[in-house]
Design a protein around this motif. Structure first.
Motif, PDB file in Angstrom:
ATOM      1  N   PRO A 483     -10.574  -5.530 -53.961  1.00  0.00           N
ATOM      2  CA  PRO A 483     -10.864  -5.588 -55.312  1.00  0.00           C
ATOM      3  C   PRO A 483     -11.705  -6.966 -55.517  1.00  0.00           C
ATOM      4  CG  PRO A 483      -8.637  -6.179 -54.874  1.00  0.00           C
ATOM      5  CD  PRO A 483      -9.187  -5.792 -53.479  1.00  0.00           C
ATOM      6  N   ASP A 484     -12.666  -6.855 -56.537  1.00  0.00           N
ATOM      7  CA  ASP A 484     -13.321  -8.095 -57.126  1.00  0.00           C
ATOM      8  C   ASP A 484     -11.905  -8.927 -58.044  1.00  0.00           C
ATOM      9  OD1 ASP A 484     -14.365  -9.940 -58.922  1.00  0.00           O
ATOM     10  OD2 ASP A 484     -16.240  -8.618 -59.225  1.00  0.00           O
ATOM     11  N   PRO A 485     -11.942 -10.108 -57.703  1.00  0.00           N
ATOM     12  CA  PRO A 485     -10.932 -10.907 -58.276  1.00  0.00           C
ATOM     13  C   PRO A 485     -10.896 -10.875 -59.818  1.00  0.00           C
ATOM     14  CG  PRO A 485     -11.798 -12.011 -56.540  1.00  0.00           C
ATOM     15  CD  PRO A 485     -12.793 -10.815 -56.578  1.00  0.00           C
ATOM     16  N   LEU A 486     -12.183 -10.872 -60.491  1.00  0.00           N
ATOM     17  CA  LEU A 486     -12.513 -10.787 -61.894  1.00  0.00           C
ATOM     18  C   LEU A 486     -11.559  -9.374 -62.477  1.00  0.00           C
ATOM     19  CD1 LEU A 486     -16.136 -12.072 -62.393  1.00  0.00           C
ATOM     20  CD2 LEU A 486     -13.811 -13.264 -62.911  1.00  0.00           C
ATOM     21  N   ASP A 487     -11.995  -8.600 -61.812  1.00  0.00           N
ATOM     22  CA  ASP A 487     -11.266  -7.107 -62.327  1.00  0.00           C
ATOM     23  C   ASP A 487      -9.737  -7.332 -62.150  1.00  0.00           C
ATOM     24  OD1 ASP A 487     -13.514  -6.218 -62.388  1.00  0.00           O
ATOM     25  OD2 ASP A 487     -13.587  -4.962 -60.801  1.00  0.00           O
ATOM     26  N   VAL A 488      -9.105  -7.749 -61.183  1.00  0.00           N
ATOM     27  CA  VAL A 488      -7.452  -8.040 -60.925  1.00  0.00           C
ATOM     28  C   VAL A 488      -7.261  -8.919 -62.177  1.00  0.00           C
ATOM     29  CG1 VAL A 488      -5.874  -8.978 -59.448  1.00  0.00           C
ATOM     30  CG2 VAL A 488      -7.876  -7.751 -58.464  1.00  0.00           C
ATOM     31  N   ARG A 490      -8.441  -9.759 -64.883  1.00  0.00           N
ATOM     32  CA  ARG A 490      -8.521  -9.048 -66.275  1.00  0.00           C
ATOM     33  C   ARG A 490      -7.370  -8.130 -66.425  1.00  0.00           C
ATOM     34  NH1 ARG A 490     -14.011  -9.378 -66.300  1.00  0.00           N
ATOM     35  NH2 ARG A 490     -14.128  -7.549 -64.660  1.00  0.00           N
ATOM     36  N   GLU A 491      -7.131  -7.319 -65.323  1.00  0.00           N
ATOM     37  CA  GLU A 491      -5.945  -6.462 -65.473  1.00  0.00           C
ATOM     38  C   GLU A 491      -4.563  -7.085 -65.375  1.00  0.00           C
ATOM     39  OE1 GLU A 491      -4.580  -2.216 -63.246  1.00  0.00           O
ATOM     40  OE2 GLU A 491      -6.559  -3.297 -63.031  1.00  0.00           O
ATOM     41  N   HIS A 492      -4.443  -8.013 -64.550  1.00  0.00           N
ATOM     42  CA  HIS A 492      -2.931  -8.468 -64.061  1.00  0.00           C
ATOM     43  C   HIS A 492      -2.598  -9.901 -64.636  1.00  0.00           C
ATOM     44  CE1 HIS A 492      -1.967  -4.888 -61.810  1.00  0.00           C
ATOM     45  NE2 HIS A 492      -3.039  -5.043 -61.270  1.00  0.00           N
ATOM     46  N   PHE A 499       0.254 -15.782 -57.495  1.00  0.00           N
ATOM     47  CA  PHE A 499       1.867 -15.813 -57.052  1.00  0.00           C
ATOM     48  C   PHE A 499       1.911 -14.658 -55.999  1.00  0.00           C
ATOM     49  CE2 PHE A 499       6.440 -15.804 -57.126  1.00  0.00           C
ATOM     50  CZ  PHE A 499       6.750 -16.969 -56.953  1.00  0.00           C
ATOM     51  N   GLY A 500       1.331 -13.430 -56.347  1.00  0.00           N
ATOM     52  CA  GLY A 500       1.189 -12.473 -55.444  1.00  0.00           C
ATOM     53  C   GLY A 500       0.638 -12.778 -54.160  1.00  0.00           C
ATOM     54  N   PHE A 513      -1.618  -6.586 -49.455  1.00  0.00           N
ATOM     55  CA  PHE A 513      -1.623  -6.966 -51.038  1.00  0.00           C
ATOM     56  C   PHE A 513      -2.238  -5.805 -51.698  1.00  0.00           C
ATOM     57  CE2 PHE A 513      -4.284  -8.724 -54.318  1.00  0.00           C
ATOM     58  CZ  PHE A 513      -3.276  -9.736 -54.866  1.00  0.00           C
ATOM     59  N   GLY A 514      -1.481  -5.791 -52.833  1.00  0.00           N
ATOM     60  CA  GLY A 514      -2.005  -4.737 -53.829  1.00  0.00           C
ATOM     61  C   GLY A 514      -1.293  -4.653 -55.003  1.00  0.00           C
ATOM     62  N   ALA A 515      -0.886  -3.829 -55.752  1.00  0.00           N
ATOM     63  CA  ALA A 515      -0.479  -3.492 -56.843  1.00  0.00           C
ATOM     64  C   ALA A 515       1.106  -3.966 -56.888  1.00  0.00           C
ATOM     65  CB  ALA A 515      -0.325  -1.874 -57.340  1.00  0.00           C
ATOM     66  N   THR A 516       1.771  -3.686 -55.760  1.00  0.00           N
ATOM     67  CA  THR A 516       3.009  -4.094 -55.671  1.00  0.00           C
ATOM     68  C   THR A 516       3.355  -5.496 -55.745  1.00  0.00           C
ATOM     69  OG1 THR A 516       3.275  -2.386 -53.962  1.00  0.00           O
ATOM     70  CG2 THR A 516       5.160  -3.825 -54.273  1.00  0.00           C
ATOM     71  N   ALA A 517       2.474  -6.482 -55.012  1.00  0.00           N
ATOM     72  CA  ALA A 517       2.736  -7.823 -55.038  1.00  0.00           C
ATOM     73  C   ALA A 517       2.019  -8.336 -56.409  1.00  0.00           C
ATOM     74  CB  ALA A 517       1.578  -8.396 -53.801  1.00  0.00           C
ATOM     75  N   LEU A 518       1.296  -7.702 -57.019  1.00  0.00           N
ATOM     76  CA  LEU A 518       0.874  -8.097 -58.382  1.00  0.00           C
ATOM     77  C   LEU A 518       1.956  -8.001 -59.462  1.00  0.00           C
ATOM     78  CD1 LEU A 518      -2.844  -6.891 -58.241  1.00  0.00           C
ATOM     79  CD2 LEU A 518      -2.069  -9.169 -58.506  1.00  0.00           C
ATOM     80  N   GLU A 519       2.468  -6.728 -59.281  1.00  0.00           N
ATOM     81  CA  GLU A 519       3.696  -6.495 -60.176  1.00  0.00           C
ATOM     82  C   GLU A 519       5.012  -7.482 -59.918  1.00  0.00           C
ATOM     83  OE1 GLU A 519       4.574  -3.767 -62.556  1.00  0.00           O
ATOM     84  OE2 GLU A 519       2.520  -4.520 -62.394  1.00  0.00           O
ATOM     85  N   GLY A 520       5.085  -7.661 -58.515  1.00  0.00           N
ATOM     86  CA  GLY A 520       6.174  -8.539 -58.410  1.00  0.00           C
ATOM     87  C   GLY A 520       5.922 -10.086 -59.140  1.00  0.00           C
ATOM     88  N   GLY A 521       4.720 -10.651 -58.905  1.00  0.00           N
ATOM     89  CA  GLY A 521       4.002 -11.818 -59.684  1.00  0.00           C
ATOM     90  C   GLY A 521       4.303 -11.525 -61.043  1.00  0.00           C
ATOM     91  N   ARG A 522       4.227 -10.680 -61.465  1.00  0.00           N
ATOM     92  CA  ARG A 522       4.191 -10.422 -63.075  1.00  0.00           C
ATOM     93  C   ARG A 522       5.512 -10.550 -63.348  1.00  0.00           C
ATOM     94  NH1 ARG A 522       3.889  -6.652 -67.057  1.00  0.00           N
ATOM     95  NH2 ARG A 522       4.505  -5.056 -65.481  1.00  0.00           N
TER      96      ARG A 522
END
Ligand SMILES: [Zn+2]
Length: 837
Positions: A483-488, A490-492, A499-500, A513-522
């Motif tokens: 994914p483009d980091p800028l999109d990630v 913007r979204e997360h 952290f993810g 690496f994906g939605a699960t890691a990002l959710e964990g970070g959030r």
């Protein structure tokens, strides 16, 4: 993003510790890779790259580079990397041009650069030589073709020769066999006809031939196979034939029969096999699995091609590096990669540095049209250095982009000028990069460092793993799963991304690496945010910044003494992990401390005293403890999640302008209180056991059942008695009764035995949902029972079925009746309010 995050953690950590930190941003022109991308983009627009003029093509490449440069800058800004943008460097800027020429000239004058005819890896699609590192090897199935080479003197028979590349037959000059192969003792010295041609070739003996391949006879095509080339060079009696392929690997030249000229390799192979069959030379074909070399850039099968290229002699450059890594002057993290590193360095090959592409630094060599000699100087020459003639021809090739990048640790600081940056910052400390460029870049930077500057370019190298997507696939632009980091962001958000990347997957392994890691970070950041919001009401305006931890006497609340100790131990472990190149361990330790110790345990326990229910001194002590630990934890988390921690830090009493430049807290400012740790252990253990019993007994969240503990000793009994309220609140039980050693065990309770003692929890009444589930289960069993009883009542079944089948049905009926009876008991108990002791 992964490498950058690890670098940023280190940079911010060292800056807060007061070290002189510099992170120089840079972009490399990625010569061949860029040209491949531009070619692809033009192709999509229906334009052939090769049809453009040189200036048009370079213009397209510049445009592509400018767009990407802007995007990379936006990405690194959005994610919050603390790089020094004022020192931004690009591998094609004038200083880099100068550094590249300087390096070339020095190596050339030292005799370490030479021009040679070598078998190179030729990419026929991109029409350039590739280094060994740009070639990937894949197992593929093809056909092994057995061909008869008739005796030249006309005697019947001939030699059986196996080949996977029959189309190269037109470049054959001989047949080689192993000197010890008894099958060919009489053949050596004779000659064979080369099929489909009017030429003959000798049969010669050479120990490089593998007698187990095919029939043990190898056709020798000296311009199109590296092993054939070696054998050819050992037999000077053989004449060097011309190429049979052009630069696009199409059959070409006088040696190739006219109908086959201009065919690509696959078509040529099929046509050659047809011709061999037609003419009676084809013996047989069999499927054959072997390793095929392909271009990493274009995926074209590599064509070994004899061509004139520029090379760097690597062995003299590698030796000081091998020694330096062996004696620990440069350290590789994680250490397991040293083995791979040494294996490559110790068998290093000369580096082919010329490329036949447009985009890059020109090879800084001019040839005199008058005397034919080369002039190699840092300043582009206007006249021949030997005869003074101004008639000079530039070398048509450009340099491999890594020939500039390998100078980076000192070129980015101004080398070859003796700049103050170079004096101040070289040698540098740390390099963080992906291990996929260990040889392309890291090893070569080390060699350049020792050769040009006589010192290591950096002290520590940290290799990150390669991120994969959540399906375990390698991330790549081609798969579109990167994914483009800028999109990630913007979204997360930037901090969940950071952290993810570091937690929970180790940064040095190939984790998903994906939605699960990002959710964990959030979730983690939300927890942190909530902690600060929880603390704020207890820290009224005017509360001073925590200059030091509160002084707590032995009479202070256990949870305050315990928290300071836990903070000290966490801080020590996190600092050791950062210093020891273990960013994931540092993040894990801090995560566990914030989530479990601070939020789940301390805050729950200290609510009483924070609310003032234990008196004013206790309230002040807990508020001071909470503030100190929160403020110091924000500092320690700052390198990982700089945006959220900066924001939260300003929401708490603090001292200073910016968290980013606040002092890194010394763990030792907090005390260690072993008694507090010892006392808290049984309390936390009891809570843990009772919570497990709740889960097991499916106690509803809102229920507050009775509990009993029979402590395993007098000291534990004393602690639990003193902390009874804490256990009750954390485990949500009431009342908690401590049982004497000889007291009878409560009946109808779930129990556990552990070091702290025996724990009991009253079983709660089944809920309505439980009763419904039981009722459904009962209905299923009743249907089964009715069916089974029906079969047993059927005289046809009883008369015809074998006795063991009847017995099995009877047993099943008994079992079903028993299970229904037990469900009925549970349902009755549920209705009457459960088993209360
Ligand atoms: Zn000259």
């Amino acid at each position: 993003m992964l490498g950058g995050t690890v670098m940023d953690i280190r940079t911010r950590y060292h800056r807060m510790r007061g070290d002189a930190t510099l992170w120089v941003p840079g972009l490399d022109h990625a010569g061949l890779a860029t040209q491949v991308e531009v070619r692809r983009r033009l192709h999509r627009a229906g334009i052939r790259f090769e049809a453009l003029s040189r200036d048009e093509a370079l213009g397209e490449i510049e445009r592509w580079k400018d767009e990407h440069e802007a995007r990379i800058r936006a990405q690194t800004q959005a994610v919050g990397f603390s790089i020094d943008r004022s020192r931004y460097r690009y591998t094609m800027d004038p200083a880099s041009v100068r550094a590249t020429r300087e390096a070339f000239v020095r190596l050339y004058e030292a005799g370490l650069i030479y021009r040679g005819e070598r078998m190179v890896n030729w990419d026929p699609t991109l029409r350039t030589a590739l280094s060994d590192l740009e070639v990937v090897h894949r197992e593929e199935t093809t056909s092994l073709v057995y061909v008869r080479y008739p005796w030249a003197d006309g005697t019947p028979g001939g030699l059986e020769v196996a080949t996977v590349r029959p189309e190269t037959i037109f470049g054959d000059v001989a047949i080689a066999v192993h000197p010890d192969d008894p099958r060919y003792r009489d053949a050596v010295g004779r000659s064979v006809m080369i099929p489909l041609t009017d030429r003959t070739g000798p049969v010669l003996a050479d120990s490089a031939v593998d007698p187990t391949f095919g029939a043990g006879a190898l056709k020798i095509t000296p311009r199109h196979d590296p092993i054939d080339r070696e054998i050819f060079l050992r037999h000077p009696e053989l004449a060097d034939p011309p190429d049979i392929f052009d630069a696009s690997a199409r059959l070409d030249g006088d040696r190739v029969p006219a109908p086959l000229r201009g065919l690509d390799r696959d078509t040529a192979r099929a046509r050659t096999i047809e011709a061999l069959e037609r003419e009676g030379f084809l013996l047989r074909q069999e499927p054959y699995r072997h390793s095929v070399a392909r271009s990493e850039r274009s995926d074209a099968a590599i064509e070994p091609r004899l061509s004139t290229q520029w090379f760097v002699r690597m062995a003299p450059l590698a030796t000081p590096v091998i020694d330096a890594v062996r004696r620990g002057e440069i350290r590789i993290h994680p250490e397991r990669w040293s083995l791979t590193f040494f294996r490559w360095m110790e068998s290093i090959q000369d580096w082919c540095i010329s490329r036949q592409v447009l985009w890059g630094h020109p090879v800084p060599v001019v040839t005199c049209r008058s005397c034919g000699r080369a002039t190699v100087t840092v300043e582009p020459p206007v006249a021949c250095a030997h005869c003074g003639s101004p008639e000079l021809a530039a070398d048509p090739d450009v340099l491999d982009a890594w020939f500039t990048s390998w100078l980076w640790p000192f070129a980015a600081l101004g080398w070859p000028e003796r700049t103050s940056d170079l004096a101040h910052y070289a040698p540098t400390d740390v390099l963080v990069t992906g291990r996929d460029i260990m040889f392309f870049w890291v090893a070569r930077m080390m060699m350049a460092g020792y050769y040009f500057e006589g010192q290591r370019p950096f002290a520590d190298v940290y290799f990150t793993g390669m991120l994969r997507d959540e399906l375990g696939r390698k991330m790549s632009k081609h798969l579109g799963n990167s994914p483009d980091p800028l999109d990630v962001i913007r979204e997360h958000g930037a901090d969940p991304l950071r952290f993810g990347l570091v937690f929970p997957n180790p940064t040095d392994e190939d984790g998903p690496f994906g939605a699960t890691a990002l959710e964990g970070g959030r979730h983690f950041l939300t927890k942190l945010w909530n902690l600060v919001r929880f603390a704020q009401p207890y820290l009224p305006p005017g509360t001073p910044a925590p200059a030091a931890p509160p002084r707590l006497g032995p009479e202070a609340a256990l949870e305050d003494r315990w928290l300071l100790t836990r903070y000290r131990r966490t801080a020590e472990e996190a600092d050791a992990a950062i210093a020891g190149f273990e960013p994931t361990r540092a993040a894990t330790v801090l995560y566990g401390f914030v989530w479990h110790d601070l939020a789940d345990r301390y805050v729950e326990i200290a609510k009483e005293s924070l609310a003032g229910r234990r008196g004013e001194p206790a309230r002040r002590a807990s508020a001071a403890t909470l503030l100190f630990v929160l403020e110091r934890t924000l500092r320690r988390l700052h390198p990982f999640v700089p945006h959220v921690t900066e924001e939260l830090w300003h929401a708490l009493p603090h001292d200073g302008e910016l968290l980013a430049v606040a002092r890194w807290p010394d763990p030792a400012e907090a005390p260690i209180d072993p008694a507090a740790e010892l006392e808290m252990a049984p309390v936390l253990e009891a809570v843990h056991l009772l919570r497990n019993l709740r889960a097991e007994g499916r106690v509803p969240l809102e229920a507050v059942p009775r509990a009993w503990i029979r402590p395993s000793g007098a000291e534990i009994a004393r602690v639990l008695a003193a902390q009874r309220g804490t256990v009750e609140r954390l485990a949500k039980v009431a009342p908690l009764e401590l049982l004497a050693p000889d007291a009878p065990a409560p009946t109808g309770a779930g129990s556990r035995v552990a070091p702290v003692g025996e724990c009991f929890l009253a079983r709660a009444a089944p809920t309505a949902a439980d009763a419904e589930a039981l009722q459904r289960e009962r209905e299923t069993l009743a249907t089964l029972l009715a069916k089974t009883e029906g079969r047993l009542a059927d005289p046809v079944f009883r008369g015809r079925a074998p006795p063991e089948v009847v017995a099995e049905a009877q047993g099943k009926a008994v079992d079903l009746r028993d299970r229904i009876r037990r469900i009925d008991e549970h349902l009755r108990l549920g209705a009457s309010g459960g088993l209360a002791p």
